[in-house]
Design a protein around this motif. Sequence first.
Motif: not given
Length: 626
Positions: A205-227
Amino acid sequence: MCGICGFVSKQNITREQLKIMNDTMIHRGPDDSGEEIYPIRNGYQVGLAQRRLSIMDLSPLGHQPMHSANGRISVVYNGEIYNFQELKEELKDYPFRSTCDTEVIIAAYLKWGIDCISRLNGMFAICIFDREDDTVYLVRDRIGKKPLYYELSDGNLIFGSELKPLMAREGFQKRIRKDVLSRYLFQQYINAPDSIFEQVYKLEPGGILQFHYGEVKTWKYWDIKNVYHEMRKNPVTDYEQAKSELKALLQKAVKSRMIADVPLGAFLSGGYDSSLMTAMAQEASSEPVKTFSIGFHEERYNEAGYARAVAEHLGTKHTELIIDEAEMFKLVESIPKYYDEPFADSSQIATMLVSKLAREQVTVALSGDGGDEFFCGYNIYENVRQAQRLDMLGGMVHGICNLPGLKQAGLEGKLPFRVRVIAGNRGKESKTQFGAGNYVTRAQKMVLGEGQPCHFEIESEYGVSDWQIRRMLLDMDTYLPGDILCKVDRASMKYSLEARCPILDKEVMEYSFRMDHSLKYDKGNKKRILKDIAYDYIKRELLDRPKVGFGVPMDQWLRGPLREQLTDMCSREYLKKQRIFDADFTADMIEGYMKTGDKGPATGENYSKLTWSFFTFQQWYQTYMK
């Protein structure tokens, strides 16, 4: 509301194969479908598919995959963006062709990039394909209302709203993750990012996955504890101010969720949350809102009379269905088809029944989900507060029981159950998750090999000393998306029904974090402020009563009509061939459960929940792994 799937792959996946994957979710979107494949650089191709349940802009202009006017962006998307009309005002430069919210996502991305997600208020699972640099993004809403699975293997990405489209792909490897099973047996669900299969994950939840020619990055744009901690910098302590502002936010959230080009209604159990949502919907409607509830012949489960009384008070157009045990039992065999990952919250059956009832008249239904987690409604929160007060004493008892001689005599195991629970609650990362220790031990012993801890050992991450608040935050991260929202999504989509949850509006959730905790919980009065807002609409005597909740008579079923099936599932011969469970321990435990009868939850020795979890896993296994 829809289902989406697709891939970014060097494998030769044809459009016909993509359609097979997509059609496994026809229940999520019976009105339309689309499948497209686009070749890109470095030997990859992108496939996007969607099954559509038409809610906004019923015309062909709402068809997906949807493309930007300049051809740069393609999107498939499942969900609703409730502030899309406000965003559209900010995006007037874009040449809109439709009136649906999907096109607003495209225009927002073109203006603000992937950061546009933080501007969306809604429930969603989105895939965005940007041809400018051949990047694909997967995005999930803040609290995990909409599901999104993805598989990473050999530099390829495959995704879907459910597991079924992934399993339907040619070459998919069904390798079960044994390490998640002990926690599943104990918790009754598998929490993100884990899934039942190796190399397959749920986007958090609140996550984004970026896929670019086999390279993967994930991060959260909204995280319970931080918010939570960010919102606490601007606290609200005045009760009347909080009540007024929260009420206005809830009214706005309900009103925005009543925008639809199809019939809309509301689930009504007669409890505080569903009653308040219904009252606000009725307030915003020019005609009686359609409400739906189910009742049971068994009085201990039956809340239909309370719901009926609230409906009469509010003047809704109410539909009630009284069902018997046999009707609930009929749905047991359909559980793995629609919950295509092991899932053992037995209230899924009642949720399916009320969804079926509502779908006969409406396509969208409001629900009261989220009120307990965000406003301190569960009984466990009262227990957690008491446990914190007794923790030091429990530590002393634990220390005494582990003195030489006393430990050998097994003194701690002879203490009364409640004392034993407090004394044994020594895990620093799981203080609010206390319970019968033998449940944990048995869940671990049932599964072969090492597994995850049964508890979520992450509590220090929340940086909160008050156990009650800490447990609420933990539930928002785990139980709410992993169990409650999963249950409602699969149960409603089984009947092509969209469920909308106003309490889980972004503004409502964030405002709840600003509120002083005493406004939610005051001297044993749980959900204090939400109750007071409900009393503005509904007489107190119609709402004040003990919480019942949905359930099924699992003990009677497991020891009765399901007994023969369960016996086959736990036979030593079968378990040894399966090579997942410890055959002797599991068979002995379940055979003992079926013989001994109900010892009652206060003893910690009634293993119905573990047995039901085991049964639903085996039911899933026989459906998908045979």
